[in-house]
Design a protein around this motif. Structure first.
Motif, PDB file in Angstrom:
ATOM      1  N   LEU A 124      67.072  34.253  58.001  1.00 26.50           N
ATOM      2  CA  LEU A 124      66.246  32.816  58.465  1.00 26.50           C
ATOM      3  C   LEU A 124      67.161  32.204  59.481  1.00 26.50           C
ATOM      4  O   LEU A 124      67.950  31.228  59.299  1.00 26.50           O
ATOM      5  CB  LEU A 124      65.922  32.112  57.043  1.00 26.50           C
ATOM      6  CG  LEU A 124      64.696  31.344  57.200  1.00 26.50           C
ATOM      7  CD1 LEU A 124      63.600  31.760  57.204  1.00 26.50           C
ATOM      8  CD2 LEU A 124      64.954  30.899  55.123  1.00 26.50           C
ATOM      9  N   LEU A 125      66.311  32.491  60.384  1.00 26.07           N
ATOM     10  CA  LEU A 125      66.909  31.513  61.928  1.00 26.07           C
ATOM     11  C   LEU A 125      66.236  30.199  61.872  1.00 26.07           C
ATOM     12  O   LEU A 125      64.324  30.468  61.944  1.00 26.07           O
ATOM     13  CB  LEU A 125      66.423  32.319  63.179  1.00 26.07           C
ATOM     14  CG  LEU A 125      67.432  34.093  63.009  1.00 26.07           C
ATOM     15  CD1 LEU A 125      67.111  34.335  64.105  1.00 26.07           C
ATOM     16  CD2 LEU A 125      68.878  33.880  62.993  1.00 26.07           C
ATOM     17  N   VAL A 147      63.864  39.733  59.400  1.00 22.80           N
ATOM     18  CA  VAL A 147      64.419  38.746  59.906  1.00 22.80           C
ATOM     19  C   VAL A 147      63.162  37.713  60.507  1.00 22.80           C
ATOM     20  O   VAL A 147      62.723  37.804  60.937  1.00 22.80           O
ATOM     21  CB  VAL A 147      65.133  39.161  61.222  1.00 22.80           C
ATOM     22  CG1 VAL A 147      65.685  37.440  62.501  1.00 22.80           C
ATOM     23  CG2 VAL A 147      66.445  39.731  61.131  1.00 22.80           C
ATOM     24  N   VAL A 148      63.543  36.753  59.660  1.00 23.34           N
ATOM     25  CA  VAL A 148      62.365  34.951  60.258  1.00 23.34           C
ATOM     26  C   VAL A 148      62.725  34.234  61.334  1.00 23.34           C
ATOM     27  O   VAL A 148      63.837  33.544  61.237  1.00 23.34           O
ATOM     28  CB  VAL A 148      62.054  34.713  59.098  1.00 23.34           C
ATOM     29  CG1 VAL A 148      60.721  33.174  59.061  1.00 23.34           C
ATOM     30  CG2 VAL A 148      61.651  35.394  57.719  1.00 23.34           C
ATOM     31  N   SER A 149      62.219  34.773  62.345  1.00 27.50           N
ATOM     32  CA  SER A 149      62.441  33.796  63.703  1.00 27.50           C
ATOM     33  C   SER A 149      62.001  32.824  63.883  1.00 27.50           C
ATOM     34  O   SER A 149      60.476  32.767  64.390  1.00 27.50           O
ATOM     35  CB  SER A 149      61.803  34.906  65.003  1.00 27.50           C
ATOM     36  OG  SER A 149      62.342  34.208  66.068  1.00 27.50           O
ATOM     37  N   ALA A 150      62.621  31.373  63.054  1.00 27.35           N
ATOM     38  CA  ALA A 150      61.930  30.409  63.105  1.00 27.35           C
ATOM     39  C   ALA A 150      62.909  28.757  63.678  1.00 27.35           C
ATOM     40  O   ALA A 150      62.176  27.930  63.407  1.00 27.35           O
ATOM     41  CB  ALA A 150      62.040  29.959  61.891  1.00 27.35           C
ATOM     42  N   VAL A 165      60.469  41.916  62.987  1.00 23.89           N
ATOM     43  CA  VAL A 165      60.748  40.733  62.495  1.00 23.89           C
ATOM     44  C   VAL A 165      59.280  39.488  62.595  1.00 23.89           C
ATOM     45  O   VAL A 165      58.714  40.152  63.299  1.00 23.89           O
ATOM     46  CB  VAL A 165      60.686  40.136  64.554  1.00 23.89           C
ATOM     47  CG1 VAL A 165      60.938  38.704  64.335  1.00 23.89           C
ATOM     48  CG2 VAL A 165      62.135  40.482  64.732  1.00 23.89           C
ATOM     49  N   ALA A 166      59.650  38.936  62.096  1.00 24.43           N
ATOM     50  CA  ALA A 166      58.825  37.817  61.135  1.00 24.43           C
ATOM     51  C   ALA A 166      58.827  36.285  62.645  1.00 24.43           C
ATOM     52  O   ALA A 166      60.047  35.615  62.631  1.00 24.43           O
ATOM     53  CB  ALA A 166      58.636  37.088  60.637  1.00 24.43           C
ATOM     54  N   LEU A 167      58.125  36.324  63.203  1.00 23.36           N
ATOM     55  CA  LEU A 167      57.694  35.113  64.455  1.00 23.36           C
ATOM     56  C   LEU A 167      56.646  34.192  64.675  1.00 23.36           C
ATOM     57  O   LEU A 167      55.796  34.171  64.519  1.00 23.36           O
ATOM     58  CB  LEU A 167      57.528  37.014  65.364  1.00 23.36           C
ATOM     59  CG  LEU A 167      57.746  35.519  67.098  1.00 23.36           C
ATOM     60  CD1 LEU A 167      59.571  35.840  67.859  1.00 23.36           C
ATOM     61  CD2 LEU A 167      57.080  36.055  67.997  1.00 23.36           C
ATOM     62  N   THR A 185      66.423  36.186  68.539  1.00 24.64           N
ATOM     63  CA  THR A 185      65.014  37.137  68.403  1.00 24.64           C
ATOM     64  C   THR A 185      65.829  38.482  68.397  1.00 24.64           C
ATOM     65  O   THR A 185      65.230  39.879  68.236  1.00 24.64           O
ATOM     66  CB  THR A 185      64.270  36.653  68.426  1.00 24.64           C
ATOM     67  OG1 THR A 185      64.087  35.391  68.502  1.00 24.64           O
ATOM     68  CG2 THR A 185      62.949  36.828  68.240  1.00 24.64           C
ATOM     69  N   MET A 186      65.817  38.900  70.066  1.00 25.12           N
ATOM     70  CA  MET A 186      66.524  40.146  70.835  1.00 25.12           C
ATOM     71  C   MET A 186      67.100  40.895  70.065  1.00 25.12           C
ATOM     72  O   MET A 186      67.045  42.089  69.946  1.00 25.12           O
ATOM     73  CB  MET A 186      67.288  39.157  72.379  1.00 25.12           C
ATOM     74  CG  MET A 186      65.994  39.446  73.020  1.00 25.12           C
ATOM     75  SD  MET A 186      64.356  40.413  73.340  1.00 25.12           S
ATOM     76  CE  MET A 186      65.270  42.286  73.794  1.00 25.12           C
ATOM     77  N   ALA A 187      68.602  40.311  69.171  1.00 21.79           N
ATOM     78  CA  ALA A 187      69.364  40.773  68.530  1.00 21.79           C
ATOM     79  C   ALA A 187      68.947  41.778  67.799  1.00 21.79           C
ATOM     80  O   ALA A 187      69.463  42.274  67.014  1.00 21.79           O
ATOM     81  CB  ALA A 187      70.461  39.805  68.169  1.00 21.79           C
TER      82      ALA A 187
END
Ligand code: NAD
Ligand code: MG
Length: 391
Positions: free
Chosen positions: A6-7, A96-99, A119-121, A109-111
């Motif tokens: 979780l980002l 990966v949740v990009s939040a 990726v859940a964006l 997110t690119m990584a």
């Protein structure tokens, strides 16, 4: 069992996602958590509750405080922008949740995409900055970009089982924000508190201001262009103050499919995590008889120029969307700091777009360079204005 990184764990989307992890303990576990590090107490609680294998914080001092607060065995702790990138690309996660909020999410997110993670964006600013490069990288790695933004989740749901070639256009709904009925002449004097009063959604401060200027919908037009590979004029905006119809897809035969629901981000987040399956979301259910009326209006781009600026930046292409996003982030932060007035947000963005000489960024590194330069220019423009007059 899906392992989730979780980002933006401490944010509005991050915490709602963690509630879903708690609701489905047999389905989800936390692999990693990333945040800025401004709330170490909350991070200590999250580490105790979710036992992540790794935690990355932008602020190295916050990492030291987290280490001191957590007895061994503690999660692996990473610091700084490189720490976030390392966590996002770690093989331990399935999704990966990009939040994160804003351009800070671009490199992590690119990584995640380059490492082949799903990726859940939520972090739409990344697609605004680098939509072409991100979607190309996702295609090359066979990575699915699953929309979390409620409008894009709605569109994604309305596209299931249909031919992409049959899509006539996408209709993104917009609540209209807190100033939908405020006369244009009064917008210059609205306060930060007024702008933070969103009528239907509870969200982080930056997106709440973006919703008040309608830049959020402008960013979402660009997000839709890249997520669904449609042309800019295939994305239209409809103001819908009740936030019940989350968006629609119009097919070439004239059929319009809509996705409806209560205004709760738990629903689109859960769909992104369980796609193509569904689970019973722990959220209120929609009762249309209680809602009663659903209304729809044309957006007023004269009163809300950000919508026009975003569409123009998408049509111009090249560096324009990067400049648009960077200028908006700096201007919104200055508005939240009470350094500029509400209508100056759009003025600064327009000025930045007109002044930029940046060429089309061919790599993520070039995107970052354009972003840094645009931020510097807008910060300078704000200082110049502050030297002249006060908001
Ligand atoms: P928020 O401000 O509540 O949370 C942001 C998170 O990012 C926090 O965990 C914070 O620690 C972290 N963060 C902020 N700046 C950082 C930096 N420079 N480096 C590392 N971490 C940083 O934001 P939010 O409302 O949860 O929104 C997150 C993203 O999701 C945004 O892109 C927003 O547009 C999008 N989104 C949010 C909602 C919503 O309902 N909140 C809906 C749709 C889309
Ligand atoms: Mg949205």
């Amino acid at each position: 069992m899906k392992r989730v990184t979780l980002l933006g764990a401490t944010g509005s989307i991050g915490l709602r996602t963690l509630e879903l992890v708690s609701s489905f303990p047999e389905e989800f576990a936390v692999a990693g958590l990333a945040a800025r590090g401004s709330n170490v107490e909350l991070l200590v609680d999250l580490c105790r509750k979710y036992s992540p294998r790794a935690v990355a914080l932008l602020d190295p001092a916050a990492v030291d405080r987290l280490a001191a607060a957590l007895p061994a065995p503690r999660p692996e702790l990473l610091a700084g922008p490189d720490g976030l990138v390392a966590l996002a690309g770690d093989a331990d996660a399935d999704v990966v949740v990009s939040a994160l909020v804003g351009g800070a999410g671009l490199l992590p997110t690119m990584a995640a995409i380059r490492a082949g993670r799903s990726v859940a964006l939520a972090n739409k600013e990344t697609l605004v900055m680098a939509g072409r490069l991100m979607t190309a990288a996702a295609r090359a790695r066979g990575v699915r970009l699953l929309p979390v933004d409620s409008e894009h989740s709605a569109v994604f749901q309305c596209l299931q089982g249909h031919n992409r070639g049959d899509v006539h256009r996408i209709l993104l709904t917009a609540s209209g924000g807190p100033f939908r009925e405020t006369p244009k002449a009064r917008l210059g004097g609205v306060s930060v508190e007024d702008a933070l009063q969103h009528p239907t959604w509870k969200m982080g401060a930056k997106i709440t201001i973006d919703s008040a200027t309608l830049m959020n919908k402008g960013l979402e037009i660009i997000e839709a262009r890249w997520l669904f590979d449609v042309t800019p004029d295939q994305v239209q905006v409809v103001v819908h103050p009740q936030s019940i119809v989350h968006s629609m897809v119009e097919y070439l035969d004239g059929s319009v499919l809509a996705q409806l629901g209560v205004a709760d981000m738990g629903v689109p987040i859960l769909y992104a995590l369980t796609y193509p399956e569904r689970r019973p979301a722990p959220a209120a259910r929609l009762d249309l008889t209680r809602v009663g009326r659903l209304t729809f209006f044309e957006p007023d781009t004269d009163k809300f120029p950000c919508l026009r600026l975003a569409r123009a930046a998408l049509e111009d292409g090249g560096a324009a969307p990067v400049v648009l996003n960077a200028a908006n982030e700096v201007a919104v932060a200055a508005f939240l700091d009470r350094r500029i007035g509400f209508t100056e947000i759009a003025e600064l963005i327009e000025g930045a777009l007109a002044a930029s000489r940046a060429g089309d960024p061919a790599s993520i590194e070039e995107c970052v360079a354009v972003d840094v330069e645009a931020r510097r220019a807008v910060a300078g423009a704000i200082d110049t204005r502050r030297g002249g007059r006060r908001p």
